[in-house]
Design an enzyme around this catalytic site. Structure first.
Site, PDB file in Angstrom:
ATOM      1  N   GLN A 382       0.844  -1.193   0.000  1.00  0.00           N
ATOM      2  CA  GLN A 382       0.000   0.000   0.000  1.00  0.00           C
ATOM      3  C   GLN A 382       0.879   1.242   0.000  1.00  0.00           C
ATOM      4  O   GLN A 382       1.915   1.270   0.649  1.00  0.00           O
ATOM      5  CB  GLN A 382      -0.862   0.028   1.265  1.00  0.00           C
ATOM      6  N   ASP A 384       0.719   3.752   1.723  1.00  0.00           N
ATOM      7  CA  ASP A 384      -0.052   4.086   2.908  1.00  0.00           C
ATOM      8  C   ASP A 384       0.498   5.330   3.606  1.00  0.00           C
ATOM      9  O   ASP A 384       1.685   5.621   3.509  1.00  0.00           O
ATOM     10  CB  ASP A 384       0.049   2.898   3.876  1.00  0.00           C
ATOM     11  N   LYS A 470     -15.685   8.530   4.971  1.00  0.00           N
ATOM     12  CA  LYS A 470     -14.558   8.430   4.033  1.00  0.00           C
ATOM     13  C   LYS A 470     -14.899   9.013   2.668  1.00  0.00           C
ATOM     14  O   LYS A 470     -16.063   9.273   2.349  1.00  0.00           O
ATOM     15  CB  LYS A 470     -14.124   6.981   3.885  1.00  0.00           C
ATOM     16  N   HIS A 516      -6.534   7.818   7.393  1.00  0.00           N
ATOM     17  CA  HIS A 516      -5.828   6.822   6.560  1.00  0.00           C
ATOM     18  C   HIS A 516      -5.966   7.310   5.129  1.00  0.00           C
ATOM     19  O   HIS A 516      -7.059   7.721   4.740  1.00  0.00           O
ATOM     20  CB  HIS A 516      -6.494   5.450   6.588  1.00  0.00           C
TER      21      HIS A 516
HETATM   22 ZN   LIG Z   1      -4.591   2.698   7.814  1.00  0.00          ZN
END
Ligand SMILES: [Zn+2]
Ligand SMILES: [Zn+2]
Length: 648
Positions: A382, A384, A470, A516
């Site tokens: 990811q 991330d 989100k 995130h």
């Molecule tokens: Zn996360």
């Protein structure tokens, strides 16, 4: 009289017993011609259903998803009729519409359907369709339904699970089927139909049950639509990332290494690295700090994060140390590790936001049947990052993340995208953790950020995760297919579970909010989508090699080497093809490799210090002869068109 509310909010009065088709006719003849299905008070109805109460009505045409669903489901009835006709004694089970077409699961008993049967079935479906049979629903008592299907154990099972009084059959021509409804007015609008494939399918998806034959089909209101659909499928096949990944030598899979675990070959690894460097550079500017965390973590870590309770049983199982009796899990996500990084120090509100980024490789168990190229794998990386901020910073942090995501998409040639904002279901407040005030703040922050950034967005109620709202980005690729790429999620849960704190201006401890975010989503999935979107013709800045030098004969090898050196000085990635092959063969191979530029060098070029430039896919049209400096300028100008510098 009854009051009918239409989607635009207008209310019209009609006589009791009016049908959706009557309502369509009252609006316009054109609409009436195009209406193929309807929903009344949120439930699918027939266009001929008599409406007896007030309510809201939606009329669907072929252009609506619901319209296509009715169209395809109706065609499955006609196909079932033909299958019964041509394969006497078969047992029909279920025949729903799917995203692209429909299927019917059939127990063919001792007979078998093969590709050779398709044409005859299709022809007969169209023959029946031309007869313009109406689809008509009728109620049937449970006793009667069970008696009719006494020799069909599948329908018997379905009927047994239904309440008496709710059972309906659908009739058309001389055929009937157990059905809940949702059909087009008549078969006449089915103008093209094709059986796509047959496959095995267990009754009710359970492998303990009998295996049936699933017959996949698709149908259209125009022959032209079918032709276009088949062309699109062909193009999708040509662009399949698994095929291109092999041809371009980007990645491979080895049964020995394990299913769903991609191996990145040198060219693919270089491509990935280029993407990573590109994002790292932008992230650095945006104030992110890189961190590195291990590939495994103690089981306790995921018990704390809550992942173990939720996904533990369906994950790779724990690894045990030989002596200490410790339990470790392969890392399914990077967030818990990043929370522990945050926890290494006390923070003040003045230190926030903290933005930790990592190209973190995670492992998630997927059933072998679910694996698919790079889009469904068991190990992936990811792009991330986790942002820890105060509630007041959420708004600006969200906007900054959107800027970064838009920069990433723009640099990679994805122009056609929409955003989905997922918010709470206000009727079910107990589903969510965190206080109402923070939720409101976060949802408003996301919506205002989406609006201020000019995103084309939709708000979906009830789609938020239990831990926060989100924003997801959906991109349309070159074939018009939708993919979910980047995601930005607000999280109130992990800061709570990991007891993250910062000291506020009031000198008291507060919980930070966690965001995130991953613009690519994962490197694997992103590269797969990029491959299919570009058919392997990546933006020039990303291509593993930007040019290949093709020498007309061995005589010009030294000049080719000199050209390579000069290109390297200009930071252009190139290589030489000095095989003892004809120039025609070298060009053909370079075309297959999707080399953006082919630089041909021979007598004339060596004498004048030039190169003859041929562009990929142009079949030699517009070839030009230029100096290395001029060529470098062409390359850099083209790169600058897509790859801009990220401005904070
Ligand atoms: Zn996360
Ligand atoms: Zn039906």
């Amino acid at each position: 009289m009854i009051k009918i509310t239409l989607p635009d909010g207008s209310v019209k009065e009609f006589a009791k017993g009016t049908t959706p088709m009557d309502v369509a006719k009252s609006i316009s003849e054109g609409l009436a011609r195009n209406v193929i299905s309807a929903a009344f008070n949120g439930t699918t109805v027939e266009t001929s259903t008599e409406l007896t109460t007030d309510g809201s009505l939606i009329l669907y045409t072929w252009n609506d998803k619901e319209g296509k669903k009715a169209f395809w489901h109706s065609t499955s009835h006609v196909m079932a009729q033909v299958l019964e006709e041509q394969f006497p004694g078969i047992k029909l089970t279920l025949g729903p519409a799917i995203d692209n077409g429909f299927y019917y699961d059939v127990d063919f008993g001792d007979t078998k359907i093969t590709d050779a049967d398709f044409k005859k079935i299709e022809d007969r479906v169209l023959e029946i369709s031309r007869e313009k049979h109406e689809f008509k629903m009728r109620p049937v008592s449970k006793v009667e339904a069970l008696a009719i299907y006494k020799d069909n154990e599948y329908k018997t099972e379905l009927i047994s699970n239904l309440e008496d009084g709710t059972i309906t059959f659908c009739d058309h021509a001389n055929f009937f089927d157990l059905c809940r409804g949702g059909h087009i007015p008549n078969t006449g609008i089915i103008k093209a139909m094709k059986i796509m494939s047959v496959a095995g399918a267990y009754w009710r998806g359970d492998e303990k049950n009998k295996q049936l034959t699933r017959v996949y089909g698709i149908s259209f209101p125009k022959q032209k639509d079918l032709t276009e659909y088949l062309e699109l499928l062909e193009e999708a096949k040509r662009r399949d990332h698994r095929k291109l990944g092999k041809e371009l030598e980007l990645f491979a899979f080895s049964q020995k290494v394990g299913q769903g675990l991609p191996l990145w070959l040198p060219k693919g690894a270089a491509l990935r690295d280029r993407l990573e460097q590109f994002l790292k550079k932008a992230q650095k500017k945006a104030g992110y700090e890189q961190v590195v965390t291990p590939h495994i973590g103690q089981k306790e870590l995921y018990v704390t994060s809550g992942h173990y309770a939720k996904y533990g049983a369906d994950s790779f199982q724990p690894i045990h140390t030989p002596a200490e009796g410790e339990e470790f899990l392969l890392k399914p996500m990077n967030c818990p590790h990043h929370c522990e990084i945050y926890n290494t120090k006390p923070w003040s509100y003045k230190d926030l936001p903290k933005r930790y980024a990592e190209f973190g490789t995670v492992y998630r168990y997927e059933q072998s049947g679910e694996l698919h190229g790079l889009t469904r794998v068991r190990g992936f990386t990811q792009d991330d990052a986790h942002i820890f901020c105060t509630p007041d910073q959420l708004d600006s942090e969200f906007k900054k993340v959107i800027d970064l995501v838009l920069y990433v998409f723009g640099s990679l040639g994805f122009e056609n995208f929409t955003a989905q904002v997922s918010v709470r279901d206000l009727d079910n407040p107990d589903k969510y953790i965190g206080n109402v005030e923070n939720w409101e703040k976060a949802e408003n922050a996301i919506i205002s950020a989406a609006r201020d950034k000019g995103l084309n967005y939709v708000i979906e109620s009830g789609e938020a995760a239990f831990y926060g709202p989100k924003l997801d980005f959906m991109v349309k690729d070159a074939l018009g297919r939708s993919w979910q790429l980047g995601t930005i999620q607000v999280d109130y849960n992990l800061p709570e579970r990991f007891e993250l704190t910062y000291k506020g201006a009031d000198d008291k401890l507060h919980r930070p909010i966690m965001i995130h975010r991953a613009p690519f989503g994962s490197m694997e999935r992103f590269i797969a989508i990029l491959l299919e979107h570009t058919a392997g013709n990546f933006p020039l800045w990303l291509m593993p090699e930007q040019a290949i030098i093709l020498s007309l004969s061995e005589k010009y090898e030294n000049y080719a080497k000199k050209v390579l050196e000069l290109l390297e000085n200009h930071e252009i990635r190139a290589l030489i093809d000095n095989r003892n092959e004809t120039i025609g063969k070298k060009i053909r191979d370079a075309e297959v490799q999707k080399m953006p530029f082919m630089l041909i060098v021979g007598e004339e070029e060596a004498t004048n210090g030039t190169i003859s430039v041929r562009r990929h896919g142009q079949e030699g049209k517009g070839n030009i002869t230029v100096t290395i400096e001029e060529f470098a300028k062409i390359v850099n100008e083209e790169i600058a068109k897509t790859l801009k510098t990220f401005e904070v």
